[in-house]
Design a protein around this motif. Structure first.
Motif, PDB file in Angstrom:
ATOM      1  N   TYR A 222       0.843  -1.201   0.000  1.00 13.00           N
ATOM      2  CA  TYR A 222       0.000   0.000   0.000  1.00 13.00           C
ATOM      3  C   TYR A 222       0.876   1.247   0.000  1.00 13.00           C
ATOM      4  CZ  TYR A 222      -3.135   3.568   1.989  1.00 13.00           C
ATOM      5  OH  TYR A 222      -3.848   4.714   2.229  1.00 13.00           O
ATOM      6  N   MET A 223       0.596   2.148  -0.949  1.00 14.09           N
ATOM      7  CA  MET A 223       1.260   3.445  -0.991  1.00 14.09           C
ATOM      8  C   MET A 223       0.228   4.537  -0.756  1.00 14.09           C
ATOM      9  SD  MET A 223       3.440   5.309  -4.012  1.00 14.09           S
ATOM     10  CE  MET A 223       3.843   7.068  -3.876  1.00 14.09           C
ATOM     11  N   PRO A 224       0.307   5.237   0.385  1.00 11.69           N
ATOM     12  CA  PRO A 224      -0.646   6.321   0.658  1.00 11.69           C
ATOM     13  C   PRO A 224      -0.340   7.564  -0.156  1.00 11.69           C
ATOM     14  CG  PRO A 224       0.948   6.166   2.419  1.00 11.69           C
ATOM     15  CD  PRO A 224       1.251   5.029   1.478  1.00 11.69           C
ATOM     16  N   GLN A 225      -1.188   8.588   0.005  1.00 13.14           N
ATOM     17  CA  GLN A 225      -1.041   9.809  -0.788  1.00 13.14           C
ATOM     18  C   GLN A 225       0.304  10.485  -0.566  1.00 13.14           C
ATOM     19  OE1 GLN A 225      -4.869  11.448   0.681  1.00 13.14           O
ATOM     20  NE2 GLN A 225      -5.305  11.909  -1.450  1.00 13.14           N
ATOM     21  N   LYS A 226       0.743  10.594   0.673  1.00 11.66           N
ATOM     22  CA  LYS A 226       2.038  11.200   0.970  1.00 11.66           C
ATOM     23  C   LYS A 226       3.106  10.115   0.924  1.00 11.66           C
ATOM     24  CE  LYS A 226       0.131  14.888   3.839  1.00 11.66           C
ATOM     25  NZ  LYS A 226       0.154  15.564   5.166  1.00 11.66           N
ATOM     26  N   ASP A 227       4.317  10.501   0.521  1.00 13.51           N
ATOM     27  CA  ASP A 227       5.367   9.486   0.353  1.00 13.51           C
ATOM     28  C   ASP A 227       5.808   8.866   1.680  1.00 13.51           C
ATOM     29  OD1 ASP A 227       7.650  11.142   1.443  1.00 13.51           O
ATOM     30  OD2 ASP A 227       7.236  12.357  -0.313  1.00 13.51           O
ATOM     31  N   LEU A 228       5.683   9.605   2.803  1.00  9.63           N
ATOM     32  CA  LEU A 228       6.003   9.079   4.134  1.00  9.63           C
ATOM     33  C   LEU A 228       7.413   8.489   4.215  1.00  9.63           C
ATOM     34  CD1 LEU A 228       2.623   7.365   5.148  1.00  9.63           C
ATOM     35  CD2 LEU A 228       3.396   9.699   5.584  1.00  9.63           C
ATOM     36  N   LEU A 229       8.351   9.115   3.528  1.00  7.23           N
ATOM     37  CA  LEU A 229       9.742   8.688   3.647  1.00  7.23           C
ATOM     38  C   LEU A 229      10.279   9.097   5.014  1.00  7.23           C
ATOM     39  CD1 LEU A 229      11.065   9.777   0.124  1.00  7.23           C
ATOM     40  CD2 LEU A 229      10.286   7.507   0.826  1.00  7.23           C
TER      41      LEU A 229
ATOM     42  N   LEU B 146      -1.872  -1.276  -3.874  1.00  4.46           N
ATOM     43  CA  LEU B 146      -2.856  -0.209  -3.741  1.00  4.46           C
ATOM     44  C   LEU B 146      -2.119   1.124  -3.786  1.00  4.46           C
ATOM     45  CD1 LEU B 146      -4.908  -1.613  -0.694  1.00  4.46           C
ATOM     46  CD2 LEU B 146      -5.227  -2.107  -3.124  1.00  4.46           C
ATOM     47  N   LEU B 147      -2.427   1.948  -4.775  1.00  3.72           N
ATOM     48  CA  LEU B 147      -1.762   3.238  -4.948  1.00  3.72           C
ATOM     49  C   LEU B 147      -2.801   4.346  -4.790  1.00  3.72           C
ATOM     50  CD1 LEU B 147       0.475   2.413  -8.071  1.00  3.72           C
ATOM     51  CD2 LEU B 147       0.974   2.045  -5.639  1.00  3.72           C
ATOM     52  N   ASP B 148      -2.695   5.099  -3.722  1.00  2.66           N
ATOM     53  CA  ASP B 148      -3.696   6.099  -3.371  1.00  2.66           C
ATOM     54  C   ASP B 148      -3.250   7.487  -3.815  1.00  2.66           C
ATOM     55  OD1 ASP B 148      -5.749   7.556  -2.310  1.00  2.66           O
ATOM     56  OD2 ASP B 148      -5.272   7.156  -0.213  1.00  2.66           O
ATOM     57  N   GLU B 149      -3.718   7.919  -4.987  1.00  9.93           N
ATOM     58  CA  GLU B 149      -3.391   9.239  -5.533  1.00  9.93           C
ATOM     59  C   GLU B 149      -1.895   9.549  -5.427  1.00  9.93           C
ATOM     60  OE1 GLU B 149      -6.381  12.420  -5.087  1.00  9.93           O
ATOM     61  OE2 GLU B 149      -7.179  11.198  -3.448  1.00  9.93           O
ATOM     62  N   PRO B 150      -1.039   8.680  -5.940  1.00  5.13           N
ATOM     63  CA  PRO B 150       0.399   8.875  -5.730  1.00  5.13           C
ATOM     64  C   PRO B 150       0.975  10.101  -6.409  1.00  5.13           C
ATOM     65  CG  PRO B 150       0.006   7.125  -7.324  1.00  5.13           C
ATOM     66  CD  PRO B 150      -1.326   7.472  -6.729  1.00  5.13           C
ATOM     67  N   PHE B 151       0.283  10.658  -7.426  1.00  3.81           N
ATOM     68  CA  PHE B 151       0.816  11.804  -8.152  1.00  3.81           C
ATOM     69  C   PHE B 151       0.026  13.083  -7.878  1.00  3.81           C
ATOM     70  CE2 PHE B 151       1.571   8.308 -11.492  1.00  3.81           C
ATOM     71  CZ  PHE B 151       2.649   7.817 -10.764  1.00  3.81           C
ATOM     72  N   GLY B 152      -0.877  13.033  -6.919  1.00  2.00           N
ATOM     73  CA  GLY B 152      -1.783  14.157  -6.677  1.00  2.00           C
ATOM     74  C   GLY B 152      -1.093  15.450  -6.293  1.00  2.00           C
ATOM     75  N   ALA B 153       0.078  15.364  -5.649  1.00  2.00           N
ATOM     76  CA  ALA B 153       0.753  16.570  -5.169  1.00  2.00           C
ATOM     77  C   ALA B 153       1.777  17.113  -6.155  1.00  2.00           C
ATOM     78  CB  ALA B 153       1.438  16.275  -3.832  1.00  2.00           C
ATOM     79  N   LEU B 154       1.915  16.472  -7.322  1.00  2.00           N
ATOM     80  CA  LEU B 154       2.939  16.878  -8.281  1.00  2.00           C
ATOM     81  C   LEU B 154       2.407  17.921  -9.267  1.00  2.00           C
ATOM     82  CD1 LEU B 154       4.516  13.411  -9.152  1.00  2.00           C
ATOM     83  CD2 LEU B 154       5.270  15.063  -7.425  1.00  2.00           C
TER      84      LEU B 154
ATOM     85  N   THR C  75      -7.595   7.846  -7.985  1.00  2.00           N
ATOM     86  CA  THR C  75      -7.286   9.170  -8.516  1.00  2.00           C
ATOM     87  C   THR C  75      -8.557  10.004  -8.644  1.00  2.00           C
ATOM     88  OG1 THR C  75      -6.298  10.387 -10.378  1.00  2.00           O
ATOM     89  CG2 THR C  75      -7.440   8.339 -10.902  1.00  2.00           C
ATOM     90  N   HIS C  76      -8.389  11.323  -8.610  1.00  2.00           N
ATOM     91  CA  HIS C  76      -9.467  12.252  -8.954  1.00  2.00           C
ATOM     92  C   HIS C  76      -9.491  12.526 -10.451  1.00  2.00           C
ATOM     93  CE1 HIS C  76     -10.895  13.629  -5.014  1.00  2.00           C
ATOM     94  NE2 HIS C  76      -9.643  13.694  -4.606  1.00  2.00           N
ATOM     95  N   ASP C  77      -8.411  12.184 -11.145  1.00  2.00           N
ATOM     96  CA  ASP C  77      -8.164  12.644 -12.508  1.00  2.00           C
ATOM     97  C   ASP C  77      -8.631  11.598 -13.526  1.00  2.00           C
ATOM     98  OD1 ASP C  77      -7.028  13.411 -14.961  1.00  2.00           O
ATOM     99  OD2 ASP C  77      -5.299  14.339 -13.980  1.00  2.00           O
ATOM    100  N   VAL C  78      -9.718  11.894 -14.233  1.00  2.00           N
ATOM    101  CA  VAL C  78     -10.279  10.961 -15.218  1.00  2.00           C
ATOM    102  C   VAL C  78      -9.284  10.699 -16.342  1.00  2.00           C
ATOM    103  CG1 VAL C  78     -12.052  10.740 -17.005  1.00  2.00           C
ATOM    104  CG2 VAL C  78     -12.683  11.489 -14.702  1.00  2.00           C
TER     105      VAL C  78
END
Length: 255
Positions: free
Chosen positions: A79-86, A156-164, A191-194
């Motif tokens: 699982y990869m959340p929205q923030k990278d959480l490094l 599971l990838l939760d909006e991984p590019f939303g902040a870019l 994603t929100h992006d169609v």
């Protein structure tokens, strides 16, 4: 085709039933496919992902991953959340190997696997960099590498590019396609992006606003790899309009 993710007639509510977030939701994601979930804000997406990770049980219905019941059995997916959480105190290589280490792989083996994949993920030469020294796109690639190194068949990838920004986002979309084509694990991408969903996916599912359920399911017929210019293709434009109409139809008045 065998389903890697099975969500059958799932309903859930919080505050003693006063706040329904999912209602009779059913989804199947075939093994080895890339499926996107497009959703409005507040649709119950986070609740659904928590169920798939095994951290939350549904009030009603069944949730299975690779044929196994998920509730009460966390750790079955990557699982990869929205923030990278490094972790800022770990160098890039240590961050990349962390998920595999937690999953039980010996530290040396996990780091050797991560090191071998740094070039494929566009991170060659940055193995000893601190997270603060990496660009936004590089941090996202590092977080994705950590996710891909998890020894799990479902991601599971939760909006991984939303902040870019738009340029980094397009670069990451192209790169993710290449990585997934080589890897072919099952991906559920939120994603929100169609447009992003159509560019990346085998199928796109549209959720309604809360309580969330599936409003529409659209198969994506384009061959891979898909170039950014495909967004101007008449069939692409038609599918995008269809998905946007489904999103509008699934919104509640006033939302």
């Amino acid at each position: 085709m065998t389903a890697a993710i099975e969500i059958r007639h799932v309903s859930h509510a919080f505050r003693g039933g006063a706040l329904p977030v999912l209602a009779d939701m059913s989804v199947e994601v075939p093994a080895g496919s890339f499926v996107s979930l497009v959703k409005p804000s507040g649709c119950g997406k986070s609740t659904l992902l928590r169920m798939l990770t095994g951290l939350l049980s549904a009030d009603e219905g069944e949730v299975r991953v690779d044929g196994q019941d998920v509730p009460g059995r966390p750790g079955g997916v990557a699982y990869m959340p929205q923030k990278d959480l490094l972790f800022p105190w770990r160098r890039a290589l240590g961050n990349a190997a962390l998920g595999a280490e937690i999953a039980g792989q010996p530290r040396g083996e996990a780091r050797a696997r991560a090191l071998a994949l740094f070039p494929r993920f566009g991170l060659a030469g940055f193995e000893r960099a601190w997270p603060a020294q990496l660009s936004g796109g590089m941090r996202q690639r590092l977080a994705l590498l950590r996710t891909f190194l998890m020894p799990r068949d479902v991601l599971l990838l939760d909006e991984p590019f939303g902040a870019l920004d738009a340029i980094n986002r397009r670069e990451m979309q192209r790169w993710l396609q290449e990585v997934w084509i080589a890897d072919r694990r099952t991906v559920l991408f939120v994603t929100h992006d169609v447009e992003e969903a159509l560019l990346l996916s085998d199928a796109v599912l549209v959720m309604t606003s809360r309580p969330g359920r599936i409003q529409a399911s659209v198969e994506v017929p384009f061959t891979r790899p898909r170039e950014p210019g495909i967004v101007a293709d008449p069939e692409f434009v038609q599918l995008k309009a269809k998905l946007l109409a489904a999103l509008d139809a699934g919104m509640r008045p006033g939302e």
